[in-house]
Design an enzyme around this catalytic site. Structure first.
Site, PDB file in Angstrom:
ATOM      1  CG  HIS A 105      -0.360   0.271   2.517  1.00 41.43           C
ATOM      2  ND1 HIS A 105      -0.063  -0.724   3.439  1.00 41.43           N
ATOM      3  CD2 HIS A 105       0.008   1.429   3.115  1.00 41.43           C
ATOM      4  CE1 HIS A 105       0.447  -0.185   4.521  1.00 41.43           C
ATOM      5  NE2 HIS A 105       0.504   1.122   4.351  1.00 41.43           N
ATOM      6  CG  ASP A 135      -0.074  -4.089   2.556  1.00 40.75           C
ATOM      7  OD1 ASP A 135      -0.074  -3.664   1.391  1.00 40.75           O
ATOM      8  OD2 ASP A 135      -0.001  -3.347   3.563  1.00 40.75           O
ATOM      9  CB  SER A 209       3.287   1.363   6.280  1.00 40.91           C
ATOM     10  OG  SER A 209       2.146   1.594   7.062  1.00 40.91           O
TER      11      SER A 209
END
Length: 356
Positions: A105, A135, A209
């Site tokens: 993402h 992810d 992230s």
């Protein structure tokens, strides 16, 4: 005679004490003054003990954690100018030849991807491939002799392990948060839910992230992924404020995904097409609760309520174990399923297909 022997023993002991004292005074001049220096020496010895710190772990890992800036270029109708938006994230250098792991993402739909090392070096990055189920994305930069994150393929994480999350939250620069592992997940390719990830309470914010989760030795434990989001209708109730629940992809799974993406450009998973009724827990095998139409299980003749207890010679203890075996099997491979249909044992060959 006994009194004389006792006096002689006392005098000898005292003599030894005097000799030791003289030697100490000669060796340590500070003991000769009367200002209590001997106490200062003892006190300074205690004060020199270093406080418990994770600085060494951070030093081992931090150089391999990078900042990632992904740009999306969107056309604008004002003066024929394009509009650029930048997404912020982190990444981990996995080997010295320029392969990095991050979250998908972070780079999804990006037109340009830039990587900034902790020493200030900047590189454009190429997206090698990604996996939506975990992810994860693999990037490549044109550089060699890069600093790499410490890794241990035999690493096993346990609930209660101290972990450090390293990343670039809100573009503040490299930041470290600390916590413990609250729950552990599997490392199989059938992973598709929170339960398969590492759960910890080391804070992850926007920009973290794709960064590194390391243990107290600086060894990579996982790739920081996301915070918990309650999807229930009343999740916006202020009384249900969720804190301290964050997730990371386990190292073994992340490394496995990276290898498959580098080799094939994507993650190819085998597919069976069954589910089970979790209410009926068993120590060996699992009961089929549902079979998807036109799935490999349906084509092979597996039936609802069949008990699968062995796949290709491997004893099965849960459906998650079975699905991991299938997911890591190359499509078009035939596996022999040992099942019990009522009292009848059967060997059923199943041709595994690719998960779409």
């Amino acid at each position: 005679m006994k009194l004389l022997s006792a006096l002689k023993y006392i005098l000898n002991s005292a003599s030894y004490g005097v000799i030791v004292a003289v030697v100490l005074l000669l060796l340590i001049p500070e003991l000769r003054d009367g200002n209590g220096s001997w106490w200062n020496i003892l006190a300074s010895s205690k004060q020199s003990e270093q406080p418990h710190s994770y600085a060494r772990a951070v030093q081992q890992a931090s150089a391999a954690v990078v900042n990632i800036y992904s740009e999306k270029i969107q056309p604008s109708f004002n003066y024929n100018r394009s509009h650029r938006t930048t997404e912020l994230g982190s990444g981990v250098i996995m080997n010295a030849n320029g392969y990095l792991l991050t979250n998908y993402h972070v780079v999804q739909d990006a037109d340009l991807i830039g990587v900034v090392l902790q020493n200030g070096d900047r590189y454009p990055a190429e997206l090698i491939g990604y996996d939506v189920y975990t992810d994860l994305a693999v990037l490549k930069v044109a550089a060699t002799n890069l600093p790499t994150i410490p890794q241990d393929e035999n690493l096993t994480s346990y609930v209660g392990d101290v972990v450090l999350a390293i990343g670039n939250p809100f573009n503040l620069g490299q930041t470290v948060t600390q916590g413990i592992i609250s729950g552990t997940g599997r490392s199989g390719l059938s992973s598709t839910s929170y339960q398969e990830f590492l759960q910890m309470d080391a804070a992850i914010n926007e920009g973290n992230s794709g960064g590194a989760l390391v243990n107290s030795n600086g060894v990579l434990v996982g790739i920081n992924s996301r915070k918990y989001i309650n999807s229930r209708e009343y999740s916006f109730d202020p009384e249900l404020s969720i804190q301290g629940i964050f997730f990371a992809v386990p190292y073994k799974l992340a490394h496995k995904i990276m290898r498959k993406i580098i080799e094939d450009g994507r993650v190819i998973r085998g597919w069976l097409g069954v589910s089970t009724n979790s209410r009926f827990a068993r120590s060996t095998g699992f009961l089929i609760g549902e079979i998807q139409p036109n799935s490999p299980a349906h084509k092979a003749g597996l039936q609802v309520n069949d008990l699968i207890y062995q796949i290709d010679g491997v004893e099965i203890h849960s459906i998650s174990q079975a699905l991991d075996i299938v997911a890591e099997t190359k499509p078009n491979t035939t596996l022999i399923f040992k099942v019990a249909r009522g009292e009848l044992p059967l060997d059923i060959p199943v041709v595994i297909e690719e998960k779409r």
